[in-house]
Design a protein around this motif. Structure first.
Motif, PDB file in Angstrom:
ATOM      1  N   ALA A 172       0.883  -1.076   0.047  1.00 14.38           N
ATOM      2  CA  ALA A 172       0.157   0.043  -0.190  1.00 14.38           C
ATOM      3  C   ALA A 172       1.046   1.122   0.000  1.00 14.38           C
ATOM      4  N   VAL A 173       1.881   1.279   0.655  1.00 13.14           N
ATOM      5  CA  VAL A 173       2.981   2.408   0.590  1.00 13.14           C
ATOM      6  C   VAL A 173       3.698   2.661  -0.694  1.00 13.14           C
ATOM      7  N   VAL A 174       3.905   1.394  -1.300  1.00 13.48           N
ATOM      8  CA  VAL A 174       4.343   1.524  -2.715  1.00 13.48           C
ATOM      9  C   VAL A 174       3.415   2.440  -3.630  1.00 13.48           C
ATOM     10  N   ASP A 175       1.880   2.006  -3.470  1.00 14.70           N
ATOM     11  CA  ASP A 175       1.002   2.608  -4.116  1.00 14.70           C
ATOM     12  C   ASP A 175       0.829   4.143  -3.894  1.00 14.70           C
ATOM     13  N   LEU A 176       0.875   4.378  -2.622  1.00 16.06           N
ATOM     14  CA  LEU A 176       0.990   6.024  -2.069  1.00 16.06           C
ATOM     15  C   LEU A 176       2.073   6.654  -2.540  1.00 16.06           C
ATOM     16  N   ALA A 177       3.187   6.062  -2.679  1.00 18.71           N
ATOM     17  CA  ALA A 177       4.542   6.723  -3.096  1.00 18.71           C
ATOM     18  C   ALA A 177       4.416   7.065  -4.376  1.00 18.71           C
ATOM     19  N   ARG A 178       3.616   6.261  -5.331  1.00 18.57           N
ATOM     20  CA  ARG A 178       3.350   6.475  -6.629  1.00 18.57           C
ATOM     21  C   ARG A 178       2.410   7.809  -7.072  1.00 18.57           C
ATOM     22  N   LYS A 179       1.361   7.610  -5.938  1.00 15.45           N
ATOM     23  CA  LYS A 179       0.352   8.837  -6.034  1.00 15.45           C
ATOM     24  C   LYS A 179       1.004   9.954  -5.493  1.00 15.45           C
ATOM     25  N   PHE A 180       1.789  10.032  -4.680  1.00  9.93           N
ATOM     26  CA  PHE A 180       2.459  11.101  -4.119  1.00  9.93           C
ATOM     27  C   PHE A 180       3.117  11.921  -5.198  1.00  9.93           C
ATOM     28  N   GLY A 181       3.925  11.260  -6.178  1.00 19.24           N
ATOM     29  CA  GLY A 181       4.666  11.611  -7.070  1.00 19.24           C
ATOM     30  C   GLY A 181       3.767  12.497  -8.213  1.00 19.24           C
ATOM     31  N   ARG A 182       2.710  11.742  -8.308  1.00 17.39           N
ATOM     32  CA  ARG A 182       1.644  12.083  -9.490  1.00 17.39           C
ATOM     33  C   ARG A 182       0.949  13.577  -8.901  1.00 17.39           C
ATOM     34  N   ILE A 183       0.852  13.672  -7.686  1.00 12.29           N
ATOM     35  CA  ILE A 183       0.069  14.953  -7.134  1.00 12.29           C
ATOM     36  C   ILE A 183       1.057  16.005  -7.070  1.00 12.29           C
ATOM     37  N   TYR A 184       2.312  15.593  -6.831  1.00  7.38           N
ATOM     38  CA  TYR A 184       3.641  16.639  -6.950  1.00  7.38           C
ATOM     39  C   TYR A 184       3.651  17.168  -8.208  1.00  7.38           C
ATOM     40  N   ALA A 185       3.439  16.418  -8.991  1.00  5.62           N
ATOM     41  CA  ALA A 185       3.474  16.776 -10.592  1.00  5.62           C
ATOM     42  C   ALA A 185       2.351  17.549 -11.232  1.00  5.62           C
ATOM     43  N   PHE A 186       1.481  17.774 -10.094  1.00 10.31           N
ATOM     44  CA  PHE A 186       0.129  18.271 -10.703  1.00 10.31           C
ATOM     45  C   PHE A 186      -0.740  17.512 -11.719  1.00 10.31           C
ATOM     46  N   ALA A 187      -0.413  16.034 -11.588  1.00  9.60           N
ATOM     47  CA  ALA A 187      -0.852  15.262 -12.618  1.00  9.60           C
ATOM     48  C   ALA A 187      -1.927  13.933 -12.084  1.00  9.60           C
ATOM     49  N   GLU A 188      -2.793  14.579 -10.910  1.00  3.93           N
ATOM     50  CA  GLU A 188      -3.352  13.556 -10.278  1.00  3.93           C
ATOM     51  C   GLU A 188      -4.825  14.406 -10.136  1.00  3.93           C
ATOM     52  N   ASP A 189      -5.808  13.954 -10.991  1.00  5.50           N
ATOM     53  CA  ASP A 189      -6.999  14.313 -10.689  1.00  5.50           C
ATOM     54  C   ASP A 189      -7.508  15.882 -10.342  1.00  5.50           C
ATOM     55  N   GLY A 190      -6.813  16.543 -11.047  1.00  6.87           N
ATOM     56  CA  GLY A 190      -6.863  18.117 -10.570  1.00  6.87           C
ATOM     57  C   GLY A 190      -6.618  18.426  -9.349  1.00  6.87           C
ATOM     58  N   LEU A 191      -6.243  17.857  -8.409  1.00  4.62           N
ATOM     59  CA  LEU A 191      -5.976  18.018  -6.872  1.00  4.62           C
ATOM     60  C   LEU A 191      -5.254  19.396  -6.438  1.00  4.62           C
ATOM     61  N   HIS A 192      -4.296  19.726  -7.692  1.00  3.78           N
ATOM     62  CA  HIS A 192      -3.640  20.922  -7.499  1.00  3.78           C
ATOM     63  C   HIS A 192      -4.269  22.525  -7.559  1.00  3.78           C
ATOM     64  N   ASP A 193      -5.348  22.158  -8.163  1.00  2.00           N
ATOM     65  CA  ASP A 193      -6.623  23.226  -8.248  1.00  2.00           C
ATOM     66  C   ASP A 193      -7.151  23.489  -6.947  1.00  2.00           C
ATOM     67  N   ASP A 194      -7.361  22.663  -6.237  1.00  2.00           N
ATOM     68  CA  ASP A 194      -8.210  22.497  -4.983  1.00  2.00           C
ATOM     69  C   ASP A 194      -7.098  22.192  -3.812  1.00  2.00           C
TER      70      ASP A 194
END
Length: 438
Positions: free
Chosen positions: A380-402
């Protein structure tokens, strides 16, 4: 139970281990391997030896500190002895995640790794501290594993090293890193999860400088604390190392690594002109010398962490991208769980003897219990780290706008990693051990 080892693999102590003990071979003398050894060496019914391929020779989160204390107070103290003092023992320290580009520039969206007495430590410094806890007779350097198999004609695992020597063990724990040979054995060399991946083609541009030099270029604040500054062209961070004398600074860029492993494009500071001034300063510092750069990787999920009497631990089991900062912590949780199960096995040895359980049966039960408890959480932490990276890059479900959604996500993720009940995890592993015995 194996009765003899090849004496040449035991370094200066050529007397060999005592024949009535279970022989535990740890492949790899990194953080996980040494932490494992530091705990297991204290169990009198085990003979432990670490085989490290190299010649003699990062900030950790709350769950890592708890796991080290669970292995033994001396393991936790080794960390504190080598760490950069980022705050007083009772002061809570954090990594600050800040939006560095776009309409919400400058907004703090997360405080990660919150822990009292949290400090930063380089891998080399922590290894040196852990190495001091392992008796010299229990570690041999320049031993790179070439081949292993569970022998059919006797009860052991045969290990062959590239220098032509070999040995046998009752149990093998592969702590040999992301490109683990032991992992290939456990899964099969052709298994799709046997080798590391870089699905998002991450490239980390990295420099290492003295703090004195860094302060000529960047905000002095970031030579004492840990920022992660986010934006679509790469996230920027700094980590103080070596008791505050050196600084690791970097820019992690999604999609910049080449699939064939060839040279990447140079880091161009001009591409970051729409980032905050703090972020731009760090990018310019990194661009001066990117010789410490690398392409990161992680593991797709393995269907198992052990095969018979052979198991993988740490990065060999669940290498993750560095963006959640919890890879070393997960390795230490592995070490804590295994130490507790082995202690339980040793404590209950008279009862296990009454059950007429062989050494092999006991080892398999230990490793099966470790697998059942640690695999779900670590993956689960492996998956979480992948999601962190995508969020950091503004590439995850528009989270950077919210920013509010980002804060909620990071708060939930931090709770999952940091707020684990390490002692309950150890108890669950012991219960699993007894379920496999029954």
């Amino acid at each position: 139970m194996i009765k003899a080892f090849a004496a040449s693999t035991f370094g200066p102590d050529t007397t060999g281990p005592e024949p009535d003990k279970l022989k535990i071979a740890i492949i790899g003398g990194g953080i996980c391997g040494l932490a494992l050894a530091a705990g297991l060496c204290k169990i009198s019914s085990l003979e432990v030896h670490v085989y490290e391929a190299v010649s003699k020779y990062k900030a950790l989160h709350l769950n890592a500190i708890k796991a080290m204390a669970s292995i033994g107070p001396e393991v936790r103290q080794a960390y504190f002895n080598k760490a950069t003092n980022m705050g007083e023992e009772e002061e809570e320290m954090v990594t600050q995640v800040i939006l560095a580009q776009g309409p919400h520039m400058g907004e703090l969206v997360a405080e990660l790794g919150r822990a009292k007495g949290r400090k930063s430590v380089s891998r080399a410094d922590l290894l040196a501290g852990l190495l001091e806890l392992v008796p010299k007779r229990c570690i041999t350097f320049n031993k790179k594993l070439r081949y292993l198999e569970e022998a059919q004609h006797h009860s052991g695992v045969l290990l062959e090293f590239e220098d032509g020597t070999y040995t046998e063990a009752d149990c093998v724990l592969g702590a040999d890193g992301i490109r683990s040979m032991v992992r290939k054995y456990v899964l099969g060399a052709e298994h799709p999860a046997a080798t590391p991946k870089n699905h998002d083609q991450w490239q980390v541009y990295r420099t290492l400088v003295t703090v004195e030099e860094a302060r000529k270029f960047i905000n002095e604040r970031w030579t004492r604390n840990v920022p992660i500054l986010l934006g679509p062209k790469g996230h920027v961070n700094c980590i103080p190392l070596n008791k505050g004398t050196r600084l690791s600074a970097g820019v992690a860029v999604k999609g910049a690594a080449l699939a064939d492993g060839g040279d990447t494009k140079p880091l161009d500071p001009d591409l970051y002109k729409d980032y905050s001034e703090d972020a731009q300063q760090i990018v310019r510092l990194v661009a001066r010398d990117t010789s410490a750069s690398w392409s990161v990787g992680d593991h797709d999920h393995a269907p198992r962490y052990h095969k018979g009497r052979v198991a993988v631990v740490g990065d060999a089991a669940h290498a993750s991208l560095p963006f959640a900062g919890n890879g070393a912590a997960q390795a230490l949780e592995d070490a804590a769980v295994l130490n507790h199960i082995f202690r339980e096995m040793a404590r209950m040895e008279p009862f296990l003897e009454e059950l007429a359980l062989t050494g092999e049966q006991r080892i398999v039960a230990v490793l099966a219990a470790y697998d059942s408890v640690r695999r779900p959480r670590s993956q689960a932490v492996v998956d979480l780290a992948r999601k962190f990276g995508r969020i950091y890059a503004f590439a995850e479900d528009g989270l950077h706008d919210d920013p509010q959604r980002m804060k909620e996500f990071f708060a939930s993720a931090a709770s999952f990693t940091n707020d684990v009940d390490v002692e309950q995890q150890n108890k669950d592993a012991i219960a699993a051990f007894w379920s496999y015995i029954e």
